[in-house]
Design a protein around this motif. Structure first.
Motif, PDB file in Angstrom:
ATOM      1  N   UNK A 165       0.824  -1.212   0.000  1.00 19.87           N
ATOM      2  CA  UNK A 165       0.000   0.000   0.000  1.00 19.87           C
ATOM      3  C   UNK A 165       0.866   1.274   0.000  1.00 19.87           C
ATOM      4  N   UNK A 166       0.441   2.258  -0.813  1.00 18.19           N
ATOM      5  CA  UNK A 166       0.859   3.645  -0.580  1.00 18.19           C
ATOM      6  C   UNK A 166      -0.349   4.322   0.049  1.00 18.19           C
ATOM      7  N   UNK A 167      -0.121   4.927   1.219  1.00 22.88           N
ATOM      8  CA  UNK A 167      -1.227   5.562   1.934  1.00 22.88           C
ATOM      9  C   UNK A 167      -1.098   7.083   1.837  1.00 22.88           C
ATOM     10  N   UNK A 168      -2.211   7.715   1.516  1.00 21.89           N
ATOM     11  CA  UNK A 168      -2.285   9.180   1.508  1.00 21.89           C
ATOM     12  C   UNK A 168      -3.346   9.564   2.526  1.00 21.89           C
ATOM     13  N   UNK A 169      -3.089  10.593   3.303  1.00 22.42           N
ATOM     14  CA  UNK A 169      -4.197  11.065   4.141  1.00 22.42           C
ATOM     15  C   UNK A 169      -4.442  12.546   3.908  1.00 22.42           C
ATOM     16  N   UNK A 170      -5.688  12.933   4.063  1.00 25.05           N
ATOM     17  CA  UNK A 170      -6.049  14.338   3.937  1.00 25.05           C
ATOM     18  C   UNK A 170      -5.467  15.131   5.100  1.00 25.05           C
ATOM     19  N   UNK A 171      -5.520  16.445   4.987  1.00 24.00           N
ATOM     20  CA  UNK A 171      -5.018  17.323   6.048  1.00 24.00           C
ATOM     21  C   UNK A 171      -6.126  17.640   7.040  1.00 24.00           C
ATOM     22  N   UNK A 172      -7.367  17.473   6.595  1.00 22.71           N
ATOM     23  CA  UNK A 172      -8.518  17.714   7.466  1.00 22.71           C
ATOM     24  C   UNK A 172      -8.419  19.063   8.168  1.00 22.71           C
ATOM     25  N   UNK A 173      -8.890  19.105   9.398  1.00 27.02           N
ATOM     26  CA  UNK A 173      -8.916  20.379  10.122  1.00 27.02           C
ATOM     27  C   UNK A 173      -7.524  20.804  10.603  1.00 27.02           C
ATOM     28  N   UNK A 174      -6.510  19.931  10.411  1.00 26.48           N
ATOM     29  CA  UNK A 174      -5.136  20.331  10.757  1.00 26.48           C
ATOM     30  C   UNK A 174      -4.555  21.249   9.676  1.00 26.48           C
ATOM     31  N   UNK A 175      -5.142  21.189   8.481  1.00 24.77           N
ATOM     32  CA  UNK A 175      -4.583  21.982   7.399  1.00 24.77           C
ATOM     33  C   UNK A 175      -5.530  23.025   6.837  1.00 24.77           C
ATOM     34  N   UNK A 176      -6.785  22.611   6.595  1.00 29.92           N
ATOM     35  CA  UNK A 176      -7.688  23.472   5.824  1.00 29.92           C
ATOM     36  C   UNK A 176      -7.983  24.811   6.500  1.00 29.92           C
ATOM     37  N   UNK A 177      -8.129  24.781   7.823  1.00 29.90           N
ATOM     38  CA  UNK A 177      -8.537  26.014   8.517  1.00 29.90           C
ATOM     39  C   UNK A 177      -7.435  27.075   8.416  1.00 29.90           C
ATOM     40  N   UNK A 178      -6.181  26.651   8.691  1.00 26.72           N
ATOM     41  CA  UNK A 178      -5.053  27.583   8.572  1.00 26.72           C
ATOM     42  C   UNK A 178      -4.817  27.996   7.116  1.00 26.72           C
ATOM     43  N   UNK A 179      -4.901  27.026   6.205  1.00 24.75           N
ATOM     44  CA  UNK A 179      -4.647  27.310   4.791  1.00 24.75           C
ATOM     45  C   UNK A 179      -5.650  28.338   4.268  1.00 24.75           C
ATOM     46  N   UNK A 180      -6.871  28.232   4.762  1.00 30.40           N
ATOM     47  CA  UNK A 180      -7.917  29.173   4.354  1.00 30.40           C
ATOM     48  C   UNK A 180      -7.652  30.552   4.962  1.00 30.40           C
ATOM     49  N   UNK A 181      -7.325  30.545   6.250  1.00 33.18           N
ATOM     50  CA  UNK A 181      -7.067  31.803   6.969  1.00 33.18           C
ATOM     51  C   UNK A 181      -5.981  32.619   6.257  1.00 33.18           C
ATOM     52  N   UNK A 182      -4.918  31.943   5.825  1.00 31.57           N
ATOM     53  CA  UNK A 182      -3.796  32.647   5.192  1.00 31.57           C
ATOM     54  C   UNK A 182      -3.893  32.668   3.657  1.00 31.57           C
ATOM     55  N   UNK A 183      -5.018  32.198   3.128  1.00 30.78           N
ATOM     56  CA  UNK A 183      -5.254  32.180   1.666  1.00 30.78           C
ATOM     57  C   UNK A 183      -4.069  31.591   0.911  1.00 30.78           C
ATOM     58  N   UNK A 184      -3.579  30.444   1.393  1.00 30.58           N
ATOM     59  CA  UNK A 184      -2.359  29.874   0.827  1.00 30.58           C
ATOM     60  C   UNK A 184      -2.555  29.369  -0.600  1.00 30.58           C
TER      61      UNK A 184
END
Lengths: 258, 258
Positions: free
Chosen positions: B39-58
């Protein structure tokens, strides 16, 4: 640009598994922020890496399946340490971005085989502080082995030729002999590589797969060869790092570039 | 070999910053271990990534210096999530090794510019489970942007042509219409890409820089084009992942490769 290495024995208690020295790292982060220089930061793996790496004999390469587990555990452990370092840097408003060796370079019988230097440059160009660390790594000949923080400093210094390389240690610098054994040992303020060869130095008594000061001297010689000065200083003493970055004279050892 | 994506909404509470669903991830790790597949496993960033990424308009790229801090914080946060996932996998004796996108690939206006596929292959060859994740990334045109877990799945699937791609979601799979709005919505067990184009699907109501199901359908079409089947299944239901990996018939949606 400066390449700075936070020694594993400065940021962790090397004799105790996974013991992070939060206060020391926080102070060093504050000194870095205050000095306001362009920096690539490398940190040792300390007790987050060496104990497991030794247990699974990772530096000898892939010999049995059990080591795959050991490699994975060691990688996760040094990533945990890296997270702690990153958090401290971020708390001091330093835009640190992690560049893990196990993902960006390959070794071949412990020597460099391939590394993506451009990733460090691209992050520098955007105003980030690239942060890398002693890590496990793929090894063409051995399957895998260890990429020490010192090896990383050497590779990056030879490639980027920074203004200076700074090793942040838990001792003041180099002595003419081991000061623990020899009452006549004197502190070395400035030394050439030629003179270095004549000296013996304190060796690290703790578990360390990267051989402590012996390996570091080899690294420093390679850096001197490309004309870059290396400074060794005591990270446990307040402002030694800051003052050195600001060009002030403090107790530290300078190994002159050739 | 399977490429499996743990959706951000399965492994985190997407509406709540940095809320990791330990029990769900532990169960999925146990199912992976039990199924014993490459297996190659990928996981989403979920609330660890999206909230900050949105805040800073990355995702809009580098427009102001403050975003450099935002990028660094987001990277560290998804690395923290990745550590939690790795720990769960290691606790289930899976030799997971982290491959962070921000260190191994570059984008160019949100599209792939360069990626080191060989690092995934080398770890697979040694018996590891490469684990990557939704992350911030360098972008040639924009300075930086976002590399979603879905984009990563697409790139890796097109390159490696795995046996199957599996999206582990918080819903059973695809419906003919949004089942919340439309009482006539029916569950889709098997569908071709051609038919997919005719369907509307549930869209994600939560903060999400990667556009939820809409983006996923684009991804799935690209995967189908190289002849690979994609399965969407509910990760909240016990053994859906395990049974699917073992080829058993359970409630899930198969999008057929062309």
């Amino acid at each position: 640009m400066f390449i700075i290495k936070f020694g594993g024995s400065v940021i962790t208690d090397k004799a105790k598994e996974c013991c992070f020295k939060q206060e020391v790292v926080d102070r060093l982060a504050a000194e870095l922020k205050h000095a306001n220089k362009e920096v690539i930061l490398i940190h040792g793996a300390g007790s987050f890496g060496h104990i497991l790496a030794k247990k699974y004999k990772l530096n000898g390469g892939y010999k049995q399946k059990k080591q795959v587990e050991g490699f994975a555990l060691t990688q996760a452990m040094v990533q945990r340490l890296n997270n702690l370092v990153l958090a401290s840097l971020h708390n001091h408003d330093l835009p640190a971005v992690s560049i893990p060796p196990h993902a960006v370079l390959s070794l071949s019988n412990h020597k460099l085989s391939r590394v993506d230097y451009s990733i460090f440059q691209k992050y520098l160009d955007l105003g980030f502080m690239p942060v890398s660390f002693g890590d496990v790594a793929l090894d063409k000949k051995l399957g895998f082995s260890i990429c020490s923080g010192d090896l990383l400093v050497q590779l990056l210094a030879v490639h980027f030729k920074p203004e200076k390389v700074i090793f942040v240690l838990d001792e003041d610098g180099l002595y003419s002999a081991n000061p623990k054994d020899d009452r006549n040992a004197t502190f070395i303020e400035r030394v050439t590589v030629k003179d270095l060869d004549k000296l013996t130095t304190r060796l690290n008594a703790h578990a360390d797969v990267t051989k402590g000061m012996e390996g570091k001297l080899y690294t420093i010689k390679q850096i001197a060869r490309v004309g870059v000065d290396t400074i060794l200083l005591n990270g446990n003493v307040h402002n030694r790092l800051y003052d050195t970055l600001k060009g002030k004279k403090v107790r530290h050892t300078i190994v002159q570039g050739e």
